[in-house]
Enzyme design. Structure first.
Site, short mmCIF file in Angstrom:
data_model
loop_
_atom_site.label_atom_id
_atom_site.label_comp_id
_atom_site.label_asym_id
_atom_site.label_seq_id
_atom_site.Cartn_x
_atom_site.Cartn_y
_atom_site.Cartn_z
N GLU A 176 -37.86 35.82 -44.57
CA GLU A 176 -39.07 35.53 -43.67
C GLU A 176 -40.59 34.87 -44.61
OE1 GLU A 176 -40.16 38.43 -41.63
OE2 GLU A 176 -38.55 38.73 -40.33
N ASN A 224 -33.01 34.14 -46.09
CA ASN A 224 -32.38 34.15 -44.27
C ASN A 224 -34.01 34.40 -43.69
OD1 ASN A 224 -31.57 35.70 -42.23
ND2 ASN A 224 -32.84 37.81 -43.06
N HIS A 260 -32.83 36.41 -33.80
CA HIS A 260 -33.07 37.46 -32.63
C HIS A 260 -33.75 36.52 -32.00
CE1 HIS A 260 -32.99 40.83 -35.59
NE2 HIS A 260 -34.35 39.83 -36.66
N GLU A 289 -29.21 38.65 -37.70
CA GLU A 289 -29.55 40.14 -37.09
C GLU A 289 -29.16 39.52 -36.32
OE1 GLU A 289 -33.22 40.29 -39.05
OE2 GLU A 289 -32.70 40.24 -40.48
N ASP A 291 -29.49 39.49 -32.26
CA ASP A 291 -29.62 40.62 -30.65
C ASP A 291 -29.98 39.25 -30.05
OD1 ASP A 291 -32.70 40.02 -31.74
OD2 ASP A 291 -32.44 42.02 -32.48
C1 XIL Z 1 -36.58 46.21 -38.57
C2 XIL Z 1 -35.75 47.12 -38.49
O1 XIL Z 1 -34.69 46.88 -37.82
C3 XIL Z 1 -36.57 48.43 -38.31
O2 XIL Z 1 -36.14 49.52 -38.08
C4 XIL Z 1 -37.86 48.55 -38.49
O3 XIL Z 1 -38.54 49.87 -38.97
C5 XIL Z 1 -38.21 47.01 -39.54
O4 XIL Z 1 -37.34 46.48 -39.46
N1 XIL Z 1 -36.35 41.11 -39.67
C6 XIL Z 1 -35.77 41.18 -40.43
C7 XIL Z 1 -35.42 43.08 -40.43
O5 XIL Z 1 -35.50 41.04 -41.49
O6 XIL Z 1 -35.71 43.49 -42.00
C8 XIL Z 1 -36.45 43.67 -39.96
O7 XIL Z 1 -35.40 44.96 -39.65
C9 XIL Z 1 -36.64 42.87 -37.86
C10 XIL Z 1 -36.50 41.62 -38.25
#
Ligand code: XIL
Length: 393
Positions: A176, A224, A260, A289, A291
């Site tokens: 990010e 990422n 996401h 990631e 969802d």
């Molecule tokens: C999130 C975790 O899922 C949480 O448990 C934590 O509190 C915060 O981070 N992008 C990412 C991940 O790259 O590392 C993040 O994970 C979600 C967003």
């Protein structure tokens, strides 16, 4: 075979698999098939076995403390062939006190993965979030100079990558680093406003890849990010930047699409076209990631407010797995957690309340979204991925 039956057999089979299967001859030699005790080559309907049919690793973020639950650990072992520690490789967790490393939770997950012939995505080495307070406080109060900060980052990256050397398939080296087109500070380049780039300049991102590569030349090194799952200003900026790094000889192998998604923004329309651009540039790609959140009742964060939401969620999961299957350079598909109640979504997106973002309900029963992903994997005619799990070479 039904999913339930797979799980039951799997729980028994893991014991046999652990005692019978030796470690792979090279770190990533495992073909990725079942750890459920089914003979290699036997078809089952687990996500990992269906993915293995086309050489695709299917994974999840894992909370290692949950592995003590046998239901959870059986599910992780049987359904997935690659795992990501949700938090346990982040700097805040691995070095909570300066100079004192806490590798235990991540080591536990890596050992679990190896025992079940799963690969590991390492997450993440350079990020502006979840940094230890000793580091951010030191920067804020001036006791850590920029030169010292650079040295500390190099040590962090090289100590961590060395600790796990040979055990990590893909590292999210940089996470990010771009802002978003809707942010006032957006200028199409990494930062401004990014902790590392503001302090050390944009070249620090390239250095992070070089340092990680020195510490583990076999690991695949990824950038990422989120909000790049369409052809848009951000995904174009990330692609141009990654191509520029490669042109300069920086050891970046791939780009991770966090994915996401949220039903209020709809299903990405040109995700496949977008991902194909990265593949055409010679980059490996991964969904890292996944969802799909939606509005839920505040009193019951796994119950969508709108009963029609699940149809959009199903469509978004379908689009995501179909995109990864359509792009042969897409080597892994990872969901960001297992069950709705353990997801980061309800606590992160709470006003208004969102949730119901994952493939399993709070009792670890598969949701309709699970069966969508399973169906797409079972019926695909996607090209077999090659070199998956073979490291950089
Ligand atoms: C999130 C975790 O899922 C949480 O448990 C934590 O509190 C915060 O981070 N992008 C990412 C991940 O790259 O590392 C993040 O994970 C979600 C967003």
């Amino acid at each position: 075979m039904s999913l339930r039956r797979t799980l039951v057999l799997g729980a028994v089979g893991v014991v046999g698999a652990c005692s019978l299967l030796m470690g792979p001859t090279s770190a990533f030699a495992d073909p990725g098939g079942s750890s459920s005790g089914a003979p290699v080559g036997t078809h089952t309907d687990s996500l990992r076995d269906l993915g293995a049919n086309v050489g695709l690793r299917v994974g999840t973020a894992v909370n290692p403390t949950e592995l003590s639950s046998s239901t959870y650990s059986s599910l992780i072992a049987n359904q997935f062939s690659v795992v990501t520690p949700e938090n346990e490789m982040k700097w805040q967790v691995v070095e909570p006190t300066q100079g004192q490393y806490n590798w235990g939770p991540a080591d536990k997950l890596v050992a679990f993965a190896q025992a079940h012939h799963e690969l590991v995505r390492g997450h993440t080495l350079l990020w502006q979030n979840q940094l230890p307070t000793w580091l951010t406080d030191g920067v804020d109060n001036g006791t850590i100079s920029n030169d010292q900060l650079r040295a500390l980052l190099k040590k962090h990256i090289q100590d961590e990558v060395s600790h796990f050397r040979g055990k990590i398939w893909q590292w999210d080296v940089v996470n990010e680093a771009f802002t978003n087109p809707w942010d006032p500070e957006w200028n199409g380049a990494p930062a401004p406003g990014h902790f590392w780039v503001d302090h050390l300049g944009a070249g620090i991102l390239a250095d992070a890849f070089r340092w990680a590569h020195e510490a583990d030349p076999q690991a695949l090194l990824f950038y990422n990010d989120y909000a790049i799952e369409d052809v848009n200003a951000k995904s174009t900026a990330v692609l141009n930047w990654a191509e520029q790094l490669r042109a300069e000889g920086v050891p970046i192998d791939g780009v991770g699409f966090q994915t996401h998604l949220d039903t209020q923004y709809g299903v990405p329309t040109d995700f496949t076209q977008d991902m194909q651009r990265f593949a055409a540039a010679g980059l490996k790609v991964a969904i890292t990631e996944a969802d799909v959140r939606t509005f839920t009742e505040p009193s019951s964060v796994n119950t969508p407010t709108d009963p029609n939401a699940v149809a959009v969620q199903n469509a978004a999961w379908k689009q995501s797995i179909d995109t990864c299957l359509a792009v042969r350079s897409c080597i892994s598909f990872t969901a960001w957690g297992v069950s709705d109640d353990q997801s980061w979504v309800p606590s992160t997106f709470s006003s208004p309340q969102e949730g119901a973002a994952l493939l399993y309900d709070s009792n670890l029963n598969p949701k309709p979204e699970y069966f969508v992903v399973q169906h797409e994997l079972a019926t695909t005619n996607a090209a077999h991925r090659t070199g998956v799990g073979a490291g950089r070479s």
